[in-house]
Motif scaffolding. Structure first.
Motif, PDB file in Angstrom:
ATOM      1  N   ILE A  53       0.835  -1.205   0.000  1.00 52.26           N
ATOM      2  CA  ILE A  53       0.000   0.000   0.000  1.00 52.26           C
ATOM      3  C   ILE A  53       0.867   1.251   0.000  1.00 52.26           C
ATOM      4  CG2 ILE A  53      -1.648   1.335   1.362  1.00 52.26           C
ATOM      5  CD1 ILE A  53      -2.861  -1.301   2.311  1.00 52.26           C
ATOM      6  N   ARG A  54       1.906   1.256   0.842  1.00 53.40           N
ATOM      7  CA  ARG A  54       2.768   2.432   0.931  1.00 53.40           C
ATOM      8  C   ARG A  54       3.520   2.685  -0.373  1.00 53.40           C
ATOM      9  NH1 ARG A  54       5.995   0.768   4.578  1.00 53.40           N
ATOM     10  NH2 ARG A  54       7.855   0.471   3.303  1.00 53.40           N
ATOM     11  N   ARG A  55       4.008   1.625  -1.000  1.00 60.60           N
ATOM     12  CA  ARG A  55       4.768   1.808  -2.232  1.00 60.60           C
ATOM     13  C   ARG A  55       3.891   2.232  -3.397  1.00 60.60           C
ATOM     14  NH1 ARG A  55       8.202  -3.298  -3.572  1.00 60.60           N
ATOM     15  NH2 ARG A  55       8.611  -1.968  -5.386  1.00 60.60           N
ATOM     16  N   MET A  56       2.636   1.772  -3.415  1.00 62.33           N
ATOM     17  CA  MET A  56       1.748   2.116  -4.517  1.00 62.33           C
ATOM     18  C   MET A  56       1.047   3.447  -4.311  1.00 62.33           C
ATOM     19  SD  MET A  56       0.650   1.213  -7.471  1.00 62.33           S
ATOM     20  CE  MET A  56       1.174  -0.504  -7.596  1.00 62.33           C
ATOM     21  N   ALA A  57       1.059   3.985  -3.093  1.00 60.32           N
ATOM     22  CA  ALA A  57       0.302   5.204  -2.787  1.00 60.32           C
ATOM     23  C   ALA A  57       0.625   6.374  -3.716  1.00 60.32           C
ATOM     24  CB  ALA A  57       0.515   5.591  -1.329  1.00 60.32           C
ATOM     25  N   PRO A  58       1.912   6.690  -3.989  1.00 60.55           N
ATOM     26  CA  PRO A  58       2.172   7.845  -4.867  1.00 60.55           C
ATOM     27  C   PRO A  58       1.570   7.680  -6.259  1.00 60.55           C
ATOM     28  CG  PRO A  58       4.153   7.215  -3.674  1.00 60.55           C
ATOM     29  CD  PRO A  58       3.157   6.124  -3.442  1.00 60.55           C
ATOM     30  N   LEU A  59       1.705   6.479  -6.838  1.00 56.10           N
ATOM     31  CA  LEU A  59       1.147   6.257  -8.169  1.00 56.10           C
ATOM     32  C   LEU A  59      -0.373   6.254  -8.147  1.00 56.10           C
ATOM     33  CD1 LEU A  59       1.514   5.522 -11.168  1.00 56.10           C
ATOM     34  CD2 LEU A  59       1.638   3.113 -10.472  1.00 56.10           C
ATOM     35  N   SER A  60      -0.953   5.714  -7.087  1.00 54.51           N
ATOM     36  CA  SER A  60      -2.405   5.589  -7.034  1.00 54.51           C
ATOM     37  C   SER A  60      -3.102   6.945  -6.952  1.00 54.51           C
ATOM     38  CB  SER A  60      -2.816   4.722  -5.841  1.00 54.51           C
ATOM     39  OG  SER A  60      -2.437   5.332  -4.618  1.00 54.51           O
ATOM     40  N   LEU A  61      -2.387   7.977  -6.541  1.00 58.03           N
ATOM     41  CA  LEU A  61      -3.001   9.307  -6.495  1.00 58.03           C
ATOM     42  C   LEU A  61      -3.443   9.763  -7.881  1.00 58.03           C
ATOM     43  CD1 LEU A  61      -0.695  11.140  -3.923  1.00 58.03           C
ATOM     44  CD2 LEU A  61      -2.977  10.193  -3.542  1.00 58.03           C
ATOM     45  N   PHE A  62      -2.699   9.350  -8.913  1.00 63.23           N
ATOM     46  CA  PHE A  62      -3.083   9.735 -10.276  1.00 63.23           C
ATOM     47  C   PHE A  62      -4.367   9.032 -10.701  1.00 63.23           C
ATOM     48  CE2 PHE A  62       1.488  10.524 -10.130  1.00 63.23           C
ATOM     49  CZ  PHE A  62       1.563  11.795 -10.676  1.00 63.23           C
ATOM     50  N   GLY A  67      -2.215 -13.401 -15.226  1.00 59.80           N
ATOM     51  CA  GLY A  67      -2.399 -14.413 -14.199  1.00 59.80           C
ATOM     52  C   GLY A  67      -1.527 -15.635 -14.433  1.00 59.80           C
ATOM     53  N   ALA A  68      -1.423 -16.050 -15.702  1.00 59.73           N
ATOM     54  CA  ALA A  68      -0.584 -17.207 -16.012  1.00 59.73           C
ATOM     55  C   ALA A  68       0.880 -16.928 -15.702  1.00 59.73           C
ATOM     56  CB  ALA A  68      -0.753 -17.581 -17.484  1.00 59.73           C
ATOM     57  N   ALA A  69       1.300 -15.677 -15.881  1.00 61.82           N
ATOM     58  CA  ALA A  69       2.710 -15.337 -15.657  1.00 61.82           C
ATOM     59  C   ALA A  69       3.114 -15.480 -14.197  1.00 61.82           C
ATOM     60  CB  ALA A  69       2.981 -13.912 -16.143  1.00 61.82           C
ATOM     61  N   ILE A  70       2.182 -15.241 -13.287  1.00 64.99           N
ATOM     62  CA  ILE A  70       2.536 -15.325 -11.865  1.00 64.99           C
ATOM     63  C   ILE A  70       2.015 -16.600 -11.201  1.00 64.99           C
ATOM     64  CG2 ILE A  70       2.663 -12.819 -11.604  1.00 64.99           C
ATOM     65  CD1 ILE A  70      -0.091 -12.847 -10.364  1.00 64.99           C
ATOM     66  N   GLN A  71       1.417 -17.505 -11.990  1.00 63.68           N
ATOM     67  CA  GLN A  71       0.900 -18.745 -11.412  1.00 63.68           C
ATOM     68  C   GLN A  71       1.975 -19.562 -10.702  1.00 63.68           C
ATOM     69  OE1 GLN A  71       1.400 -22.094 -12.366  1.00 63.68           O
ATOM     70  NE2 GLN A  71      -0.128 -22.910 -10.911  1.00 63.68           N
ATOM     71  N   PRO A  72       3.175 -19.735 -11.304  1.00 61.21           N
ATOM     72  CA  PRO A  72       4.198 -20.513 -10.589  1.00 61.21           C
ATOM     73  C   PRO A  72       4.606 -19.883  -9.259  1.00 61.21           C
ATOM     74  CG  PRO A  72       4.759 -20.267 -12.918  1.00 61.21           C
ATOM     75  CD  PRO A  72       3.630 -19.330 -12.642  1.00 61.21           C
ATOM     76  N   TRP A  73       4.489 -18.580  -9.173  1.00 58.25           N
ATOM     77  CA  TRP A  73       4.869 -17.861  -7.963  1.00 58.25           C
ATOM     78  C   TRP A  73       3.856 -18.076  -6.842  1.00 58.25           C
ATOM     79  CZ3 TRP A  73       4.265 -11.956  -7.176  1.00 58.25           C
ATOM     80  CH2 TRP A  73       5.005 -11.533  -6.068  1.00 58.25           C
ATOM     81  N   ASN A  92      -0.036  -2.726 -10.240  1.00 62.54           N
ATOM     82  CA  ASN A  92       0.460  -3.548  -9.136  1.00 62.54           C
ATOM     83  C   ASN A  92       0.997  -4.891  -9.619  1.00 62.54           C
ATOM     84  OD1 ASN A  92      -2.285  -4.198  -9.701  1.00 62.54           O
ATOM     85  ND2 ASN A  92      -2.532  -5.158  -7.723  1.00 62.54           N
ATOM     86  N   TRP A  93       0.466  -5.404 -10.731  1.00 62.42           N
ATOM     87  CA  TRP A  93       1.029  -6.624 -11.306  1.00 62.42           C
ATOM     88  C   TRP A  93       2.458  -6.383 -11.775  1.00 62.42           C
ATOM     89  CZ3 TRP A  93       2.853  -7.563 -16.274  1.00 62.42           C
ATOM     90  CH2 TRP A  93       3.129  -8.895 -16.582  1.00 62.42           C
ATOM     91  N   ALA A  94       2.685  -5.258 -12.484  1.00 65.92           N
ATOM     92  CA  ALA A  94       4.019  -4.969 -12.996  1.00 65.92           C
ATOM     93  C   ALA A  94       5.032  -4.796 -11.867  1.00 65.92           C
ATOM     94  CB  ALA A  94       3.986  -3.713 -13.873  1.00 65.92           C
ATOM     95  N   MET A  95       4.638  -4.109 -10.803  1.00 68.57           N
ATOM     96  CA  MET A  95       5.556  -3.907  -9.685  1.00 68.57           C
ATOM     97  C   MET A  95       5.818  -5.208  -8.941  1.00 68.57           C
ATOM     98  SD  MET A  95       4.415  -0.160  -8.205  1.00 68.57           S
ATOM     99  CE  MET A  95       5.856  -0.068  -7.144  1.00 68.57           C
ATOM    100  N   ALA A  96       4.793  -6.056  -8.825  1.00 69.72           N
ATOM    101  CA  ALA A  96       4.983  -7.344  -8.159  1.00 69.72           C
ATOM    102  C   ALA A  96       5.904  -8.247  -8.970  1.00 69.72           C
ATOM    103  CB  ALA A  96       3.627  -8.024  -7.936  1.00 69.72           C
ATOM    104  N   VAL A  97       5.737  -8.243 -10.281  1.00 66.08           N
ATOM    105  CA  VAL A  97       6.606  -9.052 -11.142  1.00 66.08           C
ATOM    106  C   VAL A  97       8.043  -8.559 -11.075  1.00 66.08           C
ATOM    107  CG1 VAL A  97       7.123  -9.618 -13.550  1.00 66.08           C
ATOM    108  CG2 VAL A  97       4.779  -9.805 -12.699  1.00 66.08           C
ATOM    109  N   ALA A  98       8.218  -7.236 -11.039  1.00 64.55           N
ATOM    110  CA  ALA A  98       9.574  -6.683 -10.929  1.00 64.55           C
ATOM    111  C   ALA A  98      10.222  -7.106  -9.612  1.00 64.55           C
ATOM    112  CB  ALA A  98       9.529  -5.160 -11.037  1.00 64.55           C
ATOM    113  N   ASP A  99       9.446  -7.109  -8.526  1.00 61.03           N
ATOM    114  CA  ASP A  99       9.971  -7.571  -7.233  1.00 61.03           C
ATOM    115  C   ASP A  99      10.360  -9.041  -7.304  1.00 61.03           C
ATOM    116  OD1 ASP A  99       9.581  -5.084  -6.195  1.00 61.03           O
ATOM    117  OD2 ASP A  99       7.829  -5.601  -4.976  1.00 61.03           O
TER     118      ASP A  99
END
Length: 240
Positions: A19-28, A94-100, A120-127
């Motif tokens: 939530i904290r990391r996404m907050a700045p982007l979510s304001l837009f 969804g298929a891309a993160i299924q193994p995770w 949030n999918w893109a940031m989670a995949v980058a993590d």
């Protein structure tokens, strides 16, 4: 290069971090939610209906597309086909993160996908590519985006009743500008012009010669087929 961690964990601390990391982007997102609220009122939806759509659907592009089909008589099949075509990318996401997520309990696994969106999918995949196993970025980021989308819609509903001509303020082109920004800010590769060009030409042709509201589906199918025919380029890894 870090090897992605095979497993994943989900806990409250990780969700709060997301939530904290996404907050700045979510304001837009508030701006786009406001535009949707105004557009929804102008198309005849009540404030409650607009809020329920944002809360239950939570898909900006599909919601704007649905408004284009909204009227006294709603074409149900084109509406379903259009929203499916727009959101079909979620199948691949969804298929891309299924193994995770595969080892998580079913409740956590599927619950983590309820609020999945592009950001949030893109940031989670980058993590994950950095070897981090926290699913909180996906869940917490989705919560932040959902809340700000609802807030924006509420503001649009509250103030939209006094805006009789949204186009005077440019609110009718916000979604188009958003999608254009996604295109311009995406992968810089000339090969991407092939599917984008095919989608644009097919959509324009459909608008001219096919029944109303079919251009979204035709454009999406044409772009997808063109993308399949573009040969993939091998990824070059930088050496230290």
């Amino acid at each position: 290069m870090n090897t992605p961690a095979p497993g994943a964990r989900l806990d409250l601390a990780g969700i709060l971090v997301g939530i904290r990391r996404m907050a700045p982007l979510s304001l837009f997102v508030v701006i786009f939610g406001l535009a949707f609220g105004v557009a929804a009122l102008s198309r005849g939806l009540s404030g409650l209906e607009a809020m329920l759509m944002s809360a239950l659907v939570f898909a900006g592009a599909s919601q704007f597309a649905a408004l284009e089909l909204w009227g006294p008589e709603i074409p149900l099949l084109p509406l379903i086909a259009t929203t499916f075509a727009i959101n079909a990318r979620h199948l691949l996401m969804g298929a891309a993160i299924q193994p995770w997520l595969a080892h998580l309990p079913p409740g956590q696994r599927y619950g983590s996908l309820v609020l999945m969106s592009d950001s949030n999918w893109a940031m989670a995949v980058a993590d994950r590519q950095r070897g981090e196993t926290n699913v909180g970025m996906l869940v917490g980021g989705g919560i932040a985006l959902w809340l700000t989308w609802l807030l924006g819609t509420l503001l649009g509903v509250i103030f939209g009743s006094g805006i009789t001509e949204p186009e005077r303020f440019g609110l009718d082109v916000i979604m188009g500008c958003f999608l254009l920004a996604m295109l311009v800010g995406g992968r810089r590769d000339l090969s991407m012009l092939v599917p984008w060009g095919a989608a644009a030409l097919a959509a324009l042709a459909a608008m001219a010669w096919l029944p109303p509201h079919s251009h979204v589906i035709v454009g999406a199918l044409a772009g997808g087929l063109a993308g399949l025919m573009v040969p993939s380029r091998p990824t070059q890894e930088a050496t230290a």
